[in-house]
Design an enzyme around this catalytic site. Structure first.
Site, PDB file in Angstrom:
ATOM      1  N   TYR A  95     104.344  50.490  23.792  1.00  0.00           N
ATOM      2  CA  TYR A  95     103.009  50.008  24.197  1.00  0.00           C
ATOM      3  C   TYR A  95     101.900  50.903  23.607  1.00  0.00           C
ATOM      4  O   TYR A  95     100.890  50.409  23.109  1.00  0.00           O
ATOM      5  CB  TYR A  95     102.962  50.002  25.721  1.00  0.00           C
ATOM      6  CG  TYR A  95     101.740  49.407  26.363  1.00  0.00           C
ATOM      7  CD1 TYR A  95     101.564  48.035  26.461  1.00  0.00           C
ATOM      8  CD2 TYR A  95     100.767  50.238  26.931  1.00  0.00           C
ATOM      9  CE1 TYR A  95     100.451  47.500  27.100  1.00  0.00           C
ATOM     10  CE2 TYR A  95      99.656  49.710  27.568  1.00  0.00           C
ATOM     11  CZ  TYR A  95      99.495  48.338  27.646  1.00  0.00           C
ATOM     12  OH  TYR A  95      98.397  47.818  28.281  1.00  0.00           O
ATOM     13  N   LYS A 152      99.014  49.662  21.187  1.00  0.00           N
ATOM     14  CA  LYS A 152      97.596  49.745  21.566  1.00  0.00           C
ATOM     15  C   LYS A 152      96.810  50.654  20.625  1.00  0.00           C
ATOM     16  O   LYS A 152      95.619  50.440  20.389  1.00  0.00           O
ATOM     17  CB  LYS A 152      97.482  50.234  23.013  1.00  0.00           C
ATOM     18  CG  LYS A 152      97.970  49.203  24.049  1.00  0.00           C
ATOM     19  CD  LYS A 152      97.328  47.850  23.868  1.00  0.00           C
ATOM     20  CE  LYS A 152      97.395  46.961  25.102  1.00  0.00           C
ATOM     21  NZ  LYS A 152      96.893  45.609  24.838  1.00  0.00           N
TER      22      LYS A 152
HETATM   23  P1  NAI Z   1      98.821  40.522  33.065  1.00  0.00           P
HETATM   24  O1  NAI Z   1     100.277  40.803  32.895  1.00  0.00           O
HETATM   25  O2  NAI Z   1      98.295  40.329  34.449  1.00  0.00           O
HETATM   26  O3  NAI Z   1      98.393  39.260  32.197  1.00  0.00           O
HETATM   27  C1  NAI Z   1      98.804  39.138  30.854  1.00  0.00           C
HETATM   28  C2  NAI Z   1      98.816  37.670  30.473  1.00  0.00           C
HETATM   29  O4  NAI Z   1      99.256  37.581  29.103  1.00  0.00           O
HETATM   30  C3  NAI Z   1      99.798  36.838  31.321  1.00  0.00           C
HETATM   31  O5  NAI Z   1      99.153  35.693  31.848  1.00  0.00           O
HETATM   32  C4  NAI Z   1     100.900  36.496  30.335  1.00  0.00           C
HETATM   33  O6  NAI Z   1     101.532  35.244  30.585  1.00  0.00           O
HETATM   34  C5  NAI Z   1     100.129  36.481  29.015  1.00  0.00           C
HETATM   35  N1  NAI Z   1     101.042  36.615  27.875  1.00  0.00           N
HETATM   36  C6  NAI Z   1     102.059  37.490  27.742  1.00  0.00           C
HETATM   37  N2  NAI Z   1     102.709  37.265  26.584  1.00  0.00           N
HETATM   38  C7  NAI Z   1     102.069  36.227  25.971  1.00  0.00           C
HETATM   39  C8  NAI Z   1     102.290  35.537  24.761  1.00  0.00           C
HETATM   40  N3  NAI Z   1     103.291  35.865  23.930  1.00  0.00           N
HETATM   41  N4  NAI Z   1     101.448  34.524  24.441  1.00  0.00           N
HETATM   42  C9  NAI Z   1     100.441  34.158  25.276  1.00  0.00           C
HETATM   43  N5  NAI Z   1     100.194  34.789  26.449  1.00  0.00           N
HETATM   44  C10 NAI Z   1     101.011  35.810  26.791  1.00  0.00           C
HETATM   45  O7  NAI Z   1      98.080  41.721  32.303  1.00  0.00           O
HETATM   46  P2  NAI Z   1      96.595  42.332  32.487  1.00  0.00           P
HETATM   47  O8  NAI Z   1      96.716  43.534  33.338  1.00  0.00           O
HETATM   48  O9  NAI Z   1      95.636  41.287  32.840  1.00  0.00           O
HETATM   49  O10 NAI Z   1      96.353  42.847  31.003  1.00  0.00           O
HETATM   50  C11 NAI Z   1      95.610  42.131  30.035  1.00  0.00           C
HETATM   51  C12 NAI Z   1      95.494  42.984  28.768  1.00  0.00           C
HETATM   52  O11 NAI Z   1      94.883  44.229  29.092  1.00  0.00           O
HETATM   53  C13 NAI Z   1      96.845  43.321  28.135  1.00  0.00           C
HETATM   54  O12 NAI Z   1      96.724  43.348  26.740  1.00  0.00           O
HETATM   55  C14 NAI Z   1      97.108  44.710  28.662  1.00  0.00           C
HETATM   56  O13 NAI Z   1      97.992  45.415  27.824  1.00  0.00           O
HETATM   57  C15 NAI Z   1      95.713  45.307  28.668  1.00  0.00           C
HETATM   58  N6  NAI Z   1      95.532  46.427  29.567  1.00  0.00           N
HETATM   59  C16 NAI Z   1      95.740  46.326  30.930  1.00  0.00           C
HETATM   60  C17 NAI Z   1      95.571  47.422  31.753  1.00  0.00           C
HETATM   61  C18 NAI Z   1      95.757  47.361  33.238  1.00  0.00           C
HETATM   62  O14 NAI Z   1      95.667  48.426  33.883  1.00  0.00           O
HETATM   63  N7  NAI Z   1      96.023  46.229  33.836  1.00  0.00           N
HETATM   64  C19 NAI Z   1      95.180  48.740  31.193  1.00  0.00           C
HETATM   65  C20 NAI Z   1      94.991  48.734  29.772  1.00  0.00           C
HETATM   66  C21 NAI Z   1      95.159  47.620  28.997  1.00  0.00           C
END
Ligand code: NAI
Length: 256
Positions: free
Chosen positions: A157, A161
């Site tokens: 990851y 990132k």
């Molecule tokens: P989450 O897990 O709640 O939502 C991620 C969404 O991406 C899900 O709806 C999932 O179905 C979708 N997804 C996964 N693989 C996919 C694919 N191949 N094609 C289309 N959609 C796909 O995650 P969250 O927390 O909302 O994170 C969103 C972004 O922010 C991610 O890139 C994550 O790495 C990044 N992020 C999140 C942090 C956190 O603390 N929650 C911190 C830093 C970055």
């Protein structure tokens, strides 16, 4: 005053928008006046967000696509162009985690994280840039993370990132002359299902996990999706046209 932009309807594509940060970004961009394609793996999982946007008076469509699948991305983007208008805002938000210490990390853990974050962002950006360069205007926002700076158990990851930061800066260099800006938002701890699942995996309650994280965060709280949506909204805005190639850490304190 920034130079005037062409009178062009703004359509945004937000990936991974069925829940969490992506869903909030979709709601925020819709409230900002953009038509929004809510893209996620399963189209039906996107309908709740689309319905919310519509009942608030906005314009949105649900699109099912795996961002790592080249043909699915091409098809999804064409559909968005037909149904909402040419997309000129792209938020590469879809993400997964497959955490493990290096000695336990499988090739599949490595490849699946690279595929969603890096291959997915590349495929979306490459497909959507056509519409942006034609319009002479565009905004790309990539979701990085504080993990880009290194995080135990996240070699895959963190590499993805961090890779997105290099991707962001390179696209900013290549696309600037076409009126396209490219920036990254790097969130700290945000309360979503992703962080809730991490708490479950390490065997502590989400409240205890948040409390432990809060101790390390200068502003004294964990983040919420709206904190990130606000930063994305800025980068996507008309007036942010002189801001490009930047990584904004949104983490309640100094990072980066
Ligand atoms: P989450 O897990 O709640 O939502 C991620 C969404 O991406 C899900 O709806 C999932 O179905 C979708 N997804 C996964 N693989 C996919 C694919 N191949 N094609 C289309 N959609 C796909 O995650 P969250 O927390 O909302 O994170 C969103 C972004 O922010 C991610 O890139 C994550 O790495 C990044 N992020 C999140 C942090 C956190 O603390 N929650 C911190 C830093 C970055």
């Amino acid at each position: 005053m920034p130079p005037s932009v062409p009178d062009y309807p703004r359509t945004a594509i937000v990936t991974g928008a069925a829940r969490g940060i992506g869903a909030e970004v979709a709601r925020r961009l819709a409230a900002d006046g953009l038509a929004v394609a809510v893209v996620d793996l399963d189209e039906t999982a996107c309908t709740a967000v689309v319905d919310e946007i519509k009942s608030a008076g906005g314009c949105a469509v649900a699109v099912g696509a795996d961002v790592a699948d080249e043909a699915a991305v091409e098809k999804a983007v064409k559909r968005v162009a037909n149904e909402l208008g040419d997309p000129t805002v792209l938020v590469n938000n879809a993400g997964i985690i497959r955490d493990n210490l290096l000695f336990k990390m499988t090739l599949s853990d490595w490849d699946s994280v690279m595929n969603v974050h890096l291959r997915g962002s590349f495929l979306l950006a490459r497909t959507v840039q056509r519409y942006m360069t034609q319009a002479g205007w565009g905004r790309i926002v990539n979701l990085s993370s504080v993990s880009a700076l290194g995080n135990r158990g996240q070699a895959n990851y963190a590499a993805a990132k961090s890779g997105l930061q290099g991707f962001t800066k390179t696209l900013a260099l290549e696309l600037g002359r076409f009126g396209v800006t490219v920036n990254a938002v790097a969130p700290g701890f945000i309360e979503t299902e992703m962080t809730a699942e991490t708490a479950a995996r390490i065997g502590i309650s989400f409240d205890d996990f948040k409390e432990a994280a809060t101790k390390e965060i200068p502003v004294g709280r964990t983040g919420v999706p709206a904190d990130i949506a606000h930063a994305v909204s800025f980068f996507a805005s008309e007036d942010a046209g002189f801001v490009s190639g930047q990584v904004l850490y949104v983490a309640g304190g100094p990072k980066g």
